[in-house]
Design a protein around this motif. Structure first.
Motif, PDB file in Angstrom:
ATOM      1  N   ASN A  54       0.811  -1.213   0.000  1.00 59.56           N
ATOM      2  CA  ASN A  54       0.000   0.000   0.000  1.00 59.56           C
ATOM      3  C   ASN A  54       0.852   1.274   0.000  1.00 59.56           C
ATOM      4  N   GLY A  55       1.893   1.228  -0.830  1.00 60.54           N
ATOM      5  CA  GLY A  55       2.726   2.413  -1.008  1.00 60.54           C
ATOM      6  C   GLY A  55       3.819   2.612   0.013  1.00 60.54           C
ATOM      7  N   ARG A  56       3.976   1.695   0.968  1.00 56.58           N
ATOM      8  CA  ARG A  56       5.013   1.809   1.990  1.00 56.58           C
ATOM      9  C   ARG A  56       5.976   0.622   1.906  1.00 56.58           C
ATOM     10  N   ILE A  57       7.235   0.885   2.221  1.00 52.04           N
ATOM     11  CA  ILE A  57       8.214  -0.203   2.300  1.00 52.04           C
ATOM     12  C   ILE A  57       7.899  -1.046   3.533  1.00 52.04           C
ATOM     13  N   TYR A  58       7.624  -2.325   3.308  1.00 52.43           N
ATOM     14  CA  TYR A  58       7.346  -3.168   4.468  1.00 52.43           C
ATOM     15  C   TYR A  58       8.323  -4.340   4.584  1.00 52.43           C
ATOM     16  N   LYS A  59       9.195  -4.495   3.583  1.00 50.74           N
ATOM     17  CA  LYS A  59      10.188  -5.558   3.656  1.00 50.74           C
ATOM     18  C   LYS A  59      11.445  -5.144   2.906  1.00 50.74           C
ATOM     19  N   LEU A  60      12.605  -5.331   3.550  1.00 48.72           N
ATOM     20  CA  LEU A  60      13.900  -5.109   2.909  1.00 48.72           C
ATOM     21  C   LEU A  60      14.712  -6.398   3.007  1.00 48.72           C
ATOM     22  N   SER A  61      15.110  -6.914   1.862  1.00 51.03           N
ATOM     23  CA  SER A  61      15.884  -8.141   1.817  1.00 51.03           C
ATOM     24  C   SER A  61      17.095  -7.927   0.905  1.00 51.03           C
ATOM     25  N   LEU A  62      18.210  -7.584   1.539  1.00 53.74           N
ATOM     26  CA  LEU A  62      19.452  -7.319   0.795  1.00 53.74           C
ATOM     27  C   LEU A  62      20.486  -8.346   1.223  1.00 53.74           C
ATOM     28  N   THR A  63      20.272  -9.579   0.842  1.00 55.14           N
ATOM     29  CA  THR A  63      21.113 -10.683   1.307  1.00 55.14           C
ATOM     30  C   THR A  63      22.166 -11.065   0.263  1.00 55.14           C
ATOM     31  N   ASN A  64      23.328 -11.445   0.782  1.00 55.88           N
ATOM     32  CA  ASN A  64      24.400 -11.999  -0.057  1.00 55.88           C
ATOM     33  C   ASN A  64      24.747 -11.104  -1.243  1.00 55.88           C
ATOM     34  N   LEU A  65      24.945  -9.810  -0.951  1.00 50.79           N
ATOM     35  CA  LEU A  65      25.274  -8.842  -2.001  1.00 50.79           C
ATOM     36  C   LEU A  65      26.663  -8.238  -1.817  1.00 50.79           C
ATOM     37  N   SER A  66      27.459  -8.817  -0.921  1.00 51.69           N
ATOM     38  CA  SER A  66      28.812  -8.311  -0.630  1.00 51.69           C
ATOM     39  C   SER A  66      28.802  -6.867  -0.136  1.00 51.69           C
ATOM     40  N   LEU A  67      27.731  -6.497   0.531  1.00 56.05           N
ATOM     41  CA  LEU A  67      27.619  -5.135   1.044  1.00 56.05           C
ATOM     42  C   LEU A  67      28.572  -4.922   2.223  1.00 56.05           C
ATOM     43  N   GLN A  85       8.336  -4.500   8.332  1.00 52.99           N
ATOM     44  CA  GLN A  85       7.993  -5.709   9.078  1.00 52.99           C
ATOM     45  C   GLN A  85       9.081  -6.775   8.992  1.00 52.99           C
ATOM     46  N   SER A  86       9.947  -6.669   7.995  1.00 53.71           N
ATOM     47  CA  SER A  86      11.010  -7.659   7.836  1.00 53.71           C
ATOM     48  C   SER A  86      12.279  -6.977   7.345  1.00 53.71           C
ATOM     49  N   LEU A  87      13.381  -7.205   8.065  1.00 55.01           N
ATOM     50  CA  LEU A  87      14.679  -6.654   7.683  1.00 55.01           C
ATOM     51  C   LEU A  87      15.689  -7.787   7.617  1.00 55.01           C
ATOM     52  N   ASP A  88      16.202  -8.036   6.420  1.00 51.64           N
ATOM     53  CA  ASP A  88      17.161  -9.118   6.204  1.00 51.64           C
ATOM     54  C   ASP A  88      18.385  -8.568   5.476  1.00 51.64           C
ATOM     55  N   LEU A  89      19.478  -8.417   6.218  1.00 47.99           N
ATOM     56  CA  LEU A  89      20.745  -7.955   5.642  1.00 47.99           C
ATOM     57  C   LEU A  89      21.811  -9.039   5.792  1.00 47.99           C
ATOM     58  N   SER A  90      21.403 -10.272   5.839  1.00 50.00           N
ATOM     59  CA  SER A  90      22.312 -11.382   6.128  1.00 50.00           C
ATOM     60  C   SER A  90      23.296 -11.656   4.990  1.00 50.00           C
TER      61      SER A  90
END
Length: 268
Positions: free
Chosen positions: A67-80, A95-100
């Motif tokens: 509904n126009g809002r960021i509710y999940k960020l999944s930035l996994t295995n990107l060599s960040l 609701q979900s944050l994944d930086l693994s």
């Protein structure tokens, strides 16, 4: 009939949602603190941050919209690399944050406590340092906390055991120390329980459900006992030696005195 048609036309011309300035600030700050050596986030630009979502459609790789809002960020295995921005807390609908599985360093920001809708937090397999913020206990909807394989130190906050919805918890392979809080290691009632694999790989962490710490070599009491025993034995031997020496010396002196007296006595 004409009124119904007019009403329908009005609703169809309205935008599904509008961009949120908090999301824009959140994404802008996060992009500035994270380093992207492989350019995996090339579409993460300022113009996109202004309108990252259109309804349920996301224009950012790794981001999911609701509904126009960021509710999940999944930035996994990107060599960040880089660090986690405390301004990530501006994504208040997250609701979900994944930086693994990256190489992110620095501390876990205390400001994550303001992500009141957060249900999943996965920061595993990075290089995060410092202590686990006790403020995470304010994220009442947390179901998953996965922080394994980092460089985290200090004790596990006992406040995390108050998270009634917590069903997955992993802090293994860090540098944590001290006792495992009973609120996490020995949960009661219908609360999900966590086994030893959730806490293993922390050299100085102890308590249930980890097995008892094995003693290495001789215990302190044994070493002290041996020291006292050897000291007492040395004292006895030394005392015995002194007594023997005194006895021999006394006998020699007596013999010498006898010789002197015999020398001066006249012969009859």
């Amino acid at each position: 009939m004409g009124f119904v048609i007019l009403l329908l036309l009005t609703f169809t011309t309205l935008p599904l949602s509008s961009s949120d300035p908090n999301d824009e600030a959140c994404l802008t700050q996060l992009s500035q603190t994270l380093k992207d050596p492989l350019n995996n986030l090339q579409n993460w630009t300022k113009s996109t941050f202004a309108n990252p979502c259109s309804g349920f459609t996301s224009y950012l790789p790794g981001a999911t919209c609701n509904n126009g809002r960021i509710y999940k960020l999944s930035l996994t295995n990107l060599s960040l690399q880089g660090s986690i921005s405390p301004f990530l807390s501006n994504c208040t609908n997250l609701q979900s944050l994944d930086l693994s599985s990256n190489s992110i360093s620095g501390p876990i920001p205390q400001d994550l406590q303001y992500l009141v809708n957060l249900a999943v937090l996965n920061l595993s397999s990075n290089r995060l340092e410092g202590e686990i913020p006790q403020q995470l206990a304010l994220c009442a909807y947390l179901n998953v906390i996965d922080l394994h394989d980092n460089l985290l130190t200090g004790q596990i906050p006992q406040e995390l055991g108050l998270l009634a919805r917590l069903s997955a918890f992993d802090v293994s392979s860090n540098k944590l120390s001290g006792p495992i809080p009973a609120s996490l290691g020995n949960r009661s009632g219908n609360l999900p329980r966590f086994n030893a694999t959730s806490f293993g790989g922390n050299k100085d962490l102890y308590g249930y459900p980890l097995p008892p710490m094995k003693s290495k070599g001789l215990s302190v009491l044994a070493i002290v006992g041996i020291g006292l025993g050897s000291g007492l034995a040395s004292l006895v031997i030394s005392f015995t030696g002194v007594c023997i020496w005194l006895k021999i010396t006394e006998e020699k002196m007596a013999a010498a005195e006898e010789g002197k007296i015999g020398q001066f006595m006249p012969d009859y």
